[in-house]
Design a protein around this motif. Structure first.
Motif, PDB file in Angstrom:
ATOM      1  N   ALA A 189      60.058   9.523  57.370  1.00  0.00           N
ATOM      2  CA  ALA A 189      59.041  10.542  57.085  1.00  0.00           C
ATOM      3  C   ALA A 189      57.676  10.006  57.444  1.00  0.00           C
ATOM      4  O   ALA A 189      57.335   8.884  57.120  1.00  0.00           O
ATOM      5  CB  ALA A 189      59.087  10.920  55.604  1.00  0.00           C
ATOM      6  N   LEU A 192      54.757  10.996  51.785  1.00  0.00           N
ATOM      7  CA  LEU A 192      56.107  10.817  51.223  1.00  0.00           C
ATOM      8  C   LEU A 192      56.531   9.359  51.351  1.00  0.00           C
ATOM      9  O   LEU A 192      57.307   8.981  52.235  1.00  0.00           O
ATOM     10  CB  LEU A 192      57.091  11.740  51.938  1.00  0.00           C
ATOM     11  CG  LEU A 192      56.782  13.244  51.842  1.00  0.00           C
ATOM     12  CD1 LEU A 192      57.758  14.045  52.675  1.00  0.00           C
ATOM     13  CD2 LEU A 192      56.830  13.695  50.381  1.00  0.00           C
ATOM     14  N   PRO A 201      65.748   8.127  46.136  1.00  0.00           N
ATOM     15  CA  PRO A 201      66.651   8.420  47.264  1.00  0.00           C
ATOM     16  C   PRO A 201      65.966   9.264  48.332  1.00  0.00           C
ATOM     17  O   PRO A 201      66.178   9.075  49.526  1.00  0.00           O
ATOM     18  CB  PRO A 201      67.798   9.188  46.608  1.00  0.00           C
ATOM     19  CG  PRO A 201      67.750   8.830  45.163  1.00  0.00           C
ATOM     20  CD  PRO A 201      66.310   8.574  44.850  1.00  0.00           C
ATOM     21  N   GLU A 202      65.149  10.221  47.892  1.00  0.00           N
ATOM     22  CA  GLU A 202      64.314  11.010  48.797  1.00  0.00           C
ATOM     23  C   GLU A 202      62.872  10.606  48.538  1.00  0.00           C
ATOM     24  O   GLU A 202      62.378  10.765  47.421  1.00  0.00           O
ATOM     25  CB  GLU A 202      64.499  12.511  48.544  1.00  0.00           C
ATOM     26  CG  GLU A 202      65.902  13.017  48.838  1.00  0.00           C
ATOM     27  CD  GLU A 202      66.261  12.903  50.310  1.00  0.00           C
ATOM     28  OE1 GLU A 202      65.337  13.017  51.147  1.00  0.00           O
ATOM     29  OE2 GLU A 202      67.442  12.689  50.616  1.00  0.00           O
TER      30      GLU A 202
END
Length: 322
Positions: A59, A93, A98-99
């Motif tokens: 990201a 981000l 996990p994300e």
């Protein structure tokens, strides 16, 4: 030439005058104390003098002004560090999980905590989690002086974080002022013990004689072995102390402060952290490179810049809120 590795991003301590005394809720069921910050694991150096960056995320982080995400009942707030800032900031981000979660600020007056939303669980110090924690600190410190928080520091709400900032405002402000435009660099020095022993044997006649007696096995060698071991240990200790003293002295005038930590393993003779002003970073780099060329029997692992993990010592009394 000595092997010199630079810098994977790791102490006279700075002790602020104030402690937080107000009750603040944390995710742990027990009372928790944040922070003297322990250094996060650093990636290994690459065998030459160069910066080693953190692994990139897929990201692409965005930077700009943003308001904090809406709170959810099962979410807490993971705190990475504290900075000086009066305006809301978002760092993209990058957050732990996990994300990757959005990293943003929670404010009190002119200081702010760098946080991201996280489930209220105990965060395991896995490689991914530790790298995420470190990546956020390194991203923020590109433009701000940071007070790094311990890995796994989680609060329940923004209000709890604001209370922390309010109750420890003087302490945070004091440390931020002292750490302004300063970074930490780590320097580990290793040697080949067997090679050093061979050098000592070649230089010391008594040690060489004892080794000869032991190798020829003329009569009992017990006392010769004992004496040989004592002489070798003393010579190794003296040589190690000499090297470490000379290296610290060589770096004294290009650093603000230094701290010697306990060496790890048999090969390491020096495990040090140096606090370096931004204006002296190039001079510090050059001096480390010069030392690496001078001590061709030693291996240098040079890391940084880091947040000042080894030079920040704020002890906060955090208790469960009623």
């Amino acid at each position: 030439m000595a092997k010199t590795a630079k810098r994977a991003r790791t102490e006279k301590k700075t002790k602020p005058s104030a402690k937080a005394k107000k009750a603040v809720a944390a995710s742990s069921p027990r009372e928790r104390a944040a922070t003297r910050v322990a250094a996060s694991p650093a990636p290994h150096g690459r065998g030459k003098l160069e910066r080693v960056r953190m692994p990139a995320l897929s990201a692409k982080p965005a930077r700009g002004e943003s308001s904090a995400p809406a709170e959810e009942a099962n979410e807490g707030k993971y705190v990475y560090c504290v900075i000086k800032s009066e305006r809301p900031l978002s760092f993209g981000l990058l957050g732990i999980g996990p994300e990757p979660a959005e990293v943003h600020t929670v404010h009190y007056r002119d200081i702010a905590a760098i946080v991201s939303n996280t489930p209220i669980v105990v965060q395991d110090p896995t490689r991914d989690n530790v790298l995420a924690h470190q990546r956020v600190n390194e991203t923020v410190m590109q433009h701000h002086t940071v007070i790094p928080m311990s890995f796994g520091t989680v609060f329940k709400t923004d209000d709890d974080i604001m209370e922390l900032l309010r109750s420890a405002y003087d302490a945070f402000t004091d440390v931020l002022n002292k750490m302004q435009d300063k970074f930490e660099f780590g320097l580990k020095v290793l040697w080949d013990r067997d090679q050093i022993i061979r050098e000592i044997e070649a230089e010391d006649e008594d040690i060489r004689r004892l080794k000869g007696e032991i190798s020829t096995q003329k009569g009992s060698t017990y006392f010769a072995r004992m004496q040989y071991g004592r002489l070798i240990d003393a010579a190794l200790q003296a040589r190690s102390e000499r090297y470490v003293t000379e290296i610290f002295e060589a770096l004294r005038n290009v650093s603000v402060a230094s701290r010697s930590n306990k060496p790890i393993g048999d090969r390491m003779i020096m495990n040090a952290a140096f606090l370096v002003a931004r204006t002296l970073e190039e001079a510090f780099d050059a001096r480390v490179k010069d030392i690496g060329q001078r001590y061709d029997k030693l291996t240098f692992k040079y890391t940084g810049p880091w947040p000042p993990y080894n030079f920040v010592n704020i002890r906060l009394k955090l208790e469960r809120a009623h």
